[in-house]
Scaffold this motif. Structure first.
Motif, PDB file in Angstrom:
ATOM      1  N   THR A  86       0.750  -1.242   0.070  1.00  0.00           N
ATOM      2  CA  THR A  86       0.030   0.102   0.058  1.00  0.00           C
ATOM      3  C   THR A  86       0.756   1.245   0.011  1.00  0.00           C
ATOM      4  O   THR A  86       2.015   1.220   0.179  1.00  0.00           O
ATOM      5  CB  THR A  86      -0.853   0.104   1.113  1.00  0.00           C
ATOM      6  OG1 THR A  86      -0.091   0.024   2.282  1.00  0.00           O
ATOM      7  CG2 THR A  86      -1.667  -1.219   1.319  1.00  0.00           C
ATOM      8  N   GLY A  87       0.177   2.266  -0.292  1.00  0.00           N
ATOM      9  CA  GLY A  87       0.788   3.769  -0.190  1.00  0.00           C
ATOM     10  C   GLY A  87       0.591   3.818   1.523  1.00  0.00           C
ATOM     11  O   GLY A  87       0.450   3.022   2.119  1.00  0.00           O
ATOM     12  N   GLY A  88       0.503   5.160   1.980  1.00  0.00           N
ATOM     13  CA  GLY A  88       0.730   5.529   3.172  1.00  0.00           C
ATOM     14  C   GLY A  88      -0.241   6.869   3.513  1.00  0.00           C
ATOM     15  O   GLY A  88      -1.035   7.265   2.683  1.00  0.00           O
ATOM     16  N   CYS A  89      -0.026   7.398   4.730  1.00  0.00           N
ATOM     17  CA  CYS A  89      -0.738   8.380   5.454  1.00  0.00           C
ATOM     18  C   CYS A  89      -2.176   8.008   5.434  1.00  0.00           C
ATOM     19  O   CYS A  89      -3.063   9.031   5.687  1.00  0.00           O
ATOM     20  CB  CYS A  89      -0.680   9.553   4.467  1.00  0.00           C
ATOM     21  SG  CYS A  89       1.114   9.928   4.035  1.00  0.00           S
ATOM     22  N   GLY A  90      -2.806   6.635   5.698  1.00  0.00           N
ATOM     23  CA  GLY A  90      -4.287   6.461   5.541  1.00  0.00           C
ATOM     24  C   GLY A  90      -4.787   6.606   4.376  1.00  0.00           C
ATOM     25  O   GLY A  90      -4.173   6.873   3.433  1.00  0.00           O
ATOM     26  N   GLY A  91      -6.043   6.225   4.131  1.00  0.00           N
ATOM     27  CA  GLY A  91      -6.728   6.220   3.078  1.00  0.00           C
ATOM     28  C   GLY A  91      -6.537   4.862   2.015  1.00  0.00           C
ATOM     29  O   GLY A  91      -6.893   4.945   1.014  1.00  0.00           O
ATOM     30  N   PHE A  92      -5.845   3.930   2.629  1.00  0.00           N
ATOM     31  CA  PHE A  92      -5.602   2.850   1.755  1.00  0.00           C
ATOM     32  C   PHE A  92      -6.386   1.601   2.285  1.00  0.00           C
ATOM     33  O   PHE A  92      -6.314   1.382   3.481  1.00  0.00           O
ATOM     34  CB  PHE A  92      -4.104   2.753   1.503  1.00  0.00           C
ATOM     35  CG  PHE A  92      -3.420   3.606   0.573  1.00  0.00           C
ATOM     36  CD1 PHE A  92      -3.325   3.114  -0.683  1.00  0.00           C
ATOM     37  CD2 PHE A  92      -2.878   4.974   1.231  1.00  0.00           C
ATOM     38  CE1 PHE A  92      -2.807   4.183  -1.669  1.00  0.00           C
ATOM     39  CE2 PHE A  92      -2.541   5.805   0.258  1.00  0.00           C
ATOM     40  CZ  PHE A  92      -2.319   5.602  -1.215  1.00  0.00           C
ATOM     41  N   THR A  93      -6.497   0.809   1.394  1.00  0.00           N
ATOM     42  CA  THR A  93      -7.022  -0.626   1.553  1.00  0.00           C
ATOM     43  C   THR A  93      -6.041  -1.707   1.394  1.00  0.00           C
ATOM     44  O   THR A  93      -5.309  -1.470   0.344  1.00  0.00           O
ATOM     45  CB  THR A  93      -8.253  -1.157   0.811  1.00  0.00           C
ATOM     46  OG1 THR A  93      -9.463  -0.195   0.901  1.00  0.00           O
ATOM     47  CG2 THR A  93      -8.908  -2.303   1.193  1.00  0.00           C
ATOM     48  N   SER A  94      -5.813  -2.578   2.313  1.00  0.00           N
ATOM     49  CA  SER A  94      -4.600  -3.683   2.292  1.00  0.00           C
ATOM     50  C   SER A  94      -5.027  -4.343   0.976  1.00  0.00           C
ATOM     51  O   SER A  94      -6.028  -4.830   0.989  1.00  0.00           O
ATOM     52  CB  SER A  94      -4.434  -4.433   3.797  1.00  0.00           C
ATOM     53  OG  SER A  94      -3.944  -5.252   3.571  1.00  0.00           O
ATOM     54  N   GLY A  95      -3.903  -4.888   0.543  1.00  0.00           N
ATOM     55  CA  GLY A  95      -4.268  -5.993  -0.577  1.00  0.00           C
ATOM     56  C   GLY A  95      -4.579  -7.272  -0.091  1.00  0.00           C
ATOM     57  O   GLY A  95      -3.669  -7.794   0.493  1.00  0.00           O
ATOM     58  N   ALA A  96      -5.581  -7.869  -0.462  1.00  0.00           N
ATOM     59  CA  ALA A  96      -5.987  -9.209   0.208  1.00  0.00           C
ATOM     60  C   ALA A  96      -5.097 -10.172  -0.782  1.00  0.00           C
ATOM     61  O   ALA A  96      -4.704  -9.868  -1.832  1.00  0.00           O
ATOM     62  CB  ALA A  96      -7.305  -9.358   0.060  1.00  0.00           C
ATOM     63  N   GLY A  97      -4.921 -11.435  -0.200  1.00  0.00           N
ATOM     64  CA  GLY A  97      -4.321 -12.339  -0.753  1.00  0.00           C
ATOM     65  C   GLY A  97      -5.262 -13.320  -1.598  1.00  0.00           C
ATOM     66  O   GLY A  97      -6.551 -13.228  -1.550  1.00  0.00           O
ATOM     67  N   GLY A  98      -4.745 -13.810  -2.614  1.00  0.00           N
ATOM     68  CA  GLY A  98      -5.538 -14.689  -3.437  1.00  0.00           C
ATOM     69  C   GLY A  98      -5.461 -16.164  -2.868  1.00  0.00           C
ATOM     70  O   GLY A  98      -4.569 -16.629  -2.244  1.00  0.00           O
ATOM     71  N   SER A  99      -6.708 -16.847  -3.187  1.00  0.00           N
ATOM     72  CA  SER A  99      -6.932 -18.110  -2.644  1.00  0.00           C
ATOM     73  C   SER A  99      -5.882 -19.034  -3.355  1.00  0.00           C
ATOM     74  O   SER A  99      -5.575 -18.789  -4.490  1.00  0.00           O
ATOM     75  CB  SER A  99      -8.237 -18.349  -2.840  1.00  0.00           C
ATOM     76  OG  SER A  99      -8.702 -18.569  -4.079  1.00  0.00           O
ATOM     77  N   GLY A 100      -5.742 -20.281  -2.731  1.00  0.00           N
ATOM     78  CA  GLY A 100      -4.986 -21.293  -2.990  1.00  0.00           C
ATOM     79  C   GLY A 100      -5.536 -22.070  -4.107  1.00  0.00           C
ATOM     80  O   GLY A 100      -6.630 -22.042  -4.602  1.00  0.00           O
ATOM     81  N   VAL A 101      -5.115 -23.388  -4.411  1.00  0.00           N
ATOM     82  CA  VAL A 101      -5.762 -24.337  -5.342  1.00  0.00           C
ATOM     83  C   VAL A 101      -4.890 -25.746  -4.931  1.00  0.00           C
ATOM     84  O   VAL A 101      -3.982 -25.757  -4.570  1.00  0.00           O
ATOM     85  CB  VAL A 101      -5.753 -23.905  -6.809  1.00  0.00           C
ATOM     86  CG1 VAL A 101      -3.847 -23.891  -7.117  1.00  0.00           C
ATOM     87  CG2 VAL A 101      -6.215 -24.810  -7.850  1.00  0.00           C
ATOM     88  N   VAL A 102      -5.627 -26.995  -5.440  1.00  0.00           N
ATOM     89  CA  VAL A 102      -5.036 -28.236  -5.219  1.00  0.00           C
ATOM     90  C   VAL A 102      -5.748 -29.131  -6.483  1.00  0.00           C
ATOM     91  O   VAL A 102      -6.519 -28.953  -6.729  1.00  0.00           O
ATOM     92  CB  VAL A 102      -5.857 -28.859  -3.909  1.00  0.00           C
ATOM     93  CG1 VAL A 102      -5.426 -30.561  -4.107  1.00  0.00           C
ATOM     94  CG2 VAL A 102      -5.350 -28.356  -2.610  1.00  0.00           C
ATOM     95  N   ILE A 103      -4.567 -29.441  -7.230  1.00  0.00           N
ATOM     96  CA  ILE A 103      -4.673 -29.946  -8.347  1.00  0.00           C
ATOM     97  C   ILE A 103      -4.267 -31.379  -8.360  1.00  0.00           C
ATOM     98  O   ILE A 103      -2.945 -31.734  -8.007  1.00  0.00           O
ATOM     99  CB  ILE A 103      -4.149 -29.314  -9.518  1.00  0.00           C
ATOM    100  CG1 ILE A 103      -4.753 -27.957  -9.728  1.00  0.00           C
ATOM    101  CG2 ILE A 103      -4.257 -29.996 -11.126  1.00  0.00           C
ATOM    102  CD1 ILE A 103      -4.071 -27.241 -10.613  1.00  0.00           C
ATOM    103  N   LEU A 104      -4.977 -32.531  -8.890  1.00  0.00           N
ATOM    104  CA  LEU A 104      -4.538 -33.924  -8.506  1.00  0.00           C
ATOM    105  C   LEU A 104      -4.454 -34.568 -10.180  1.00  0.00           C
ATOM    106  O   LEU A 104      -5.390 -34.277 -10.725  1.00  0.00           O
ATOM    107  CB  LEU A 104      -5.460 -34.688  -7.858  1.00  0.00           C
ATOM    108  CG  LEU A 104      -5.872 -34.195  -6.337  1.00  0.00           C
ATOM    109  CD1 LEU A 104      -6.757 -35.157  -5.539  1.00  0.00           C
ATOM    110  CD2 LEU A 104      -4.425 -34.052  -5.628  1.00  0.00           C
ATOM    111  N   ARG A 105      -3.526 -35.334 -10.399  1.00  0.00           N
ATOM    112  CA  ARG A 105      -3.407 -35.875 -11.489  1.00  0.00           C
ATOM    113  C   ARG A 105      -3.045 -37.420 -11.554  1.00  0.00           C
ATOM    114  O   ARG A 105      -2.259 -37.744 -10.820  1.00  0.00           O
ATOM    115  CB  ARG A 105      -2.229 -35.339 -12.511  1.00  0.00           C
ATOM    116  CG  ARG A 105      -2.377 -35.693 -13.881  1.00  0.00           C
ATOM    117  CD  ARG A 105      -1.265 -34.902 -14.695  1.00  0.00           C
ATOM    118  NE  ARG A 105      -1.299 -35.383 -16.186  1.00  0.00           N
ATOM    119  CZ  ARG A 105      -1.031 -34.603 -17.301  1.00  0.00           C
ATOM    120  NH1 ARG A 105      -1.447 -33.452 -17.202  1.00  0.00           N
ATOM    121  NH2 ARG A 105      -0.979 -35.190 -18.329  1.00  0.00           N
TER     122      ARG A 105
END
Length: 374
Positions: free
Chosen positions: A313-332
């Protein structure tokens, strides 16, 4: 005596009325003296069904044991979120895989898992970390993803000028003179260190990725935040199918997972600038600005089902924290080895994707079990 392997369902057509198909039984010494070609019996001495072949004039054993199922896997945890005010970026979720090319953190590919048909195995897809709630709080770690005995750690949260970045599958990025969070061995890399304090421009470190650490910030300027660490290429699902399934981040014919978030910039001077790019593999771009200046650029979240970290983020207030992306499970697994599967719990029930002689299952949310059957 040679052994011919044949699966039970290929040999018998069992009825649906719970009745049993019964063969004559007896010891080796009790075999018929003049057997017919193809005559079958259960040999109580050997414990095998056997049949007689007049061409070879001998009894052959039938091994009706079902082979175990060998499964390749990709397990990516949820990405971490960035610090809320003048915040370092979120680290990518931990990445473990048996597919050729290596796991996260520079480690070798792991061994495929051998499963028993008819047994339920746990699967969980980790959520991305939510945005830091208020004030100057550090980012939050993502949630773990699991398959059977394989567990990948959630990405670390980005730091602020008050709070340190945290460790995770890959570590969160730092602010000012603080150190980026550590990655987990065999899963991901370290987040970028911050630099300086109290200057007009304060860039923050990118989050670590499964394929590389984020660079450290080495100077202060309005474009000097560091990019997120690159994710890891894992083509357990090909690029076309990855796009169709909305998993990973495709570049050319390669599919990247678990990229770190890009660092952000707090700019007191308001002279114009930008946050850094997220790492390939779903990392969010960093934000830029100070306070409520109209030129502020909010950070981007990590992309869903990549394990990407949230942008700083930027600073001095006024910013929303960047959320993380969800994971994934792949089976083959080999298509011929499985006739059906059952999924329980809140897991999405996938449709098998056919690639060559293999089937691929993509789990994008939830927790539960999977049971394979022949």
């Amino acid at each position: 005596m040679a052994i011919t392997k044949i699966e039970v369902p290929e040999l018998f057509d069992f009825g649906s009325d719970n009745s049993a198909f019964k063969l004559p039984t007896g010891t080796t010494a009790e075999r018929p003296t003049s057997p017919s070609n193809g005559e079958m019996r259960f040999n109580t001495t050997t414990g095998y069904v056997e049949y007689y072949d007049t061409t070879d004039t001998q009894w052959w054993e039938i091994d009706y044991a079902i082979d175990p199922l060998t499964v390749n896997y990709l397990v990516v945890a949820g990405g971490g979120s960035s610090g809320r005010d003048n915040g370092g970026a979120g680290g990518a979720g931990g990445l473990r895989t048996s597919w050729p090319g290596g796991s996260g953190g520079g480690s070798s590919s792991e061994n495929p898992i051998t499963l028993t048909l008819g047994t339920a195995y746990n699967v969980a897809v980790g959520d991305g970390a939510p945005s830091a709630s208020s004030g100057s709080l550090a980012g939050v770690a993502g949630s773990v993803s699991t398959f059977d005995s394989i567990t990948s750690a959630g990405g670390g949260g980005g730091g602020t000028s008050v709070y340190a970045a945290t460790a995770g599958g890959s570590g969160g990025g730092a602010t000012r003179a603080l150190t980026g969070g550590a990655g987990t061995a065999g899963q991901g890399f370290k987040g970028g260190d911050g630099y300086g304090s109290g200057t007009n421009q304060e860039p923050t470190g990118g989050g670590g990725g499964a394929g590389a650490a984020a660079l450290n910030v080495t100077t202060t300027c309005n474009t000097c935040a560091t990019a997120g660490g690159v994710g890891k290429i894992v083509n357990i699902l090909n690029a076309t199918n990855a796009v169709n399934q909305s998993v990973g981040q495709v570049s050319g014919s390669s599919v990247y997972y678990a990229g770190g978030g890009g660092g952000g910039v707090q700019d007191f001077g308001g002279s114009g600038g930008n946050g850094a790019a997220g790492g390939l593999g779903g990392g969010g771009t960093g934000g830029y600005g100070c306070g409520s200046n109209p030129s502020n650029i909010q950070p981007l979240a990590g992309t869903a089902n990549t394990g990407g970290g949230g942008g700083g983020t930027g600073g001095c207030g006024g910013f929303t924290s960047g959320a993380g992306g969800s994971g994934v499970v792949i089976l083959r697994y080999p298509t011929a080895s499985v006739a059906s599967f059952v999924v329980t719990g809140s897991l999405n029930t996938p449709t098998a994707i056919i690639e060559g002689t293999d089937s691929v299952l993509v789990f994008k949310s939830g927790t539960g079990t999977i049971t394979f059957s022949l």
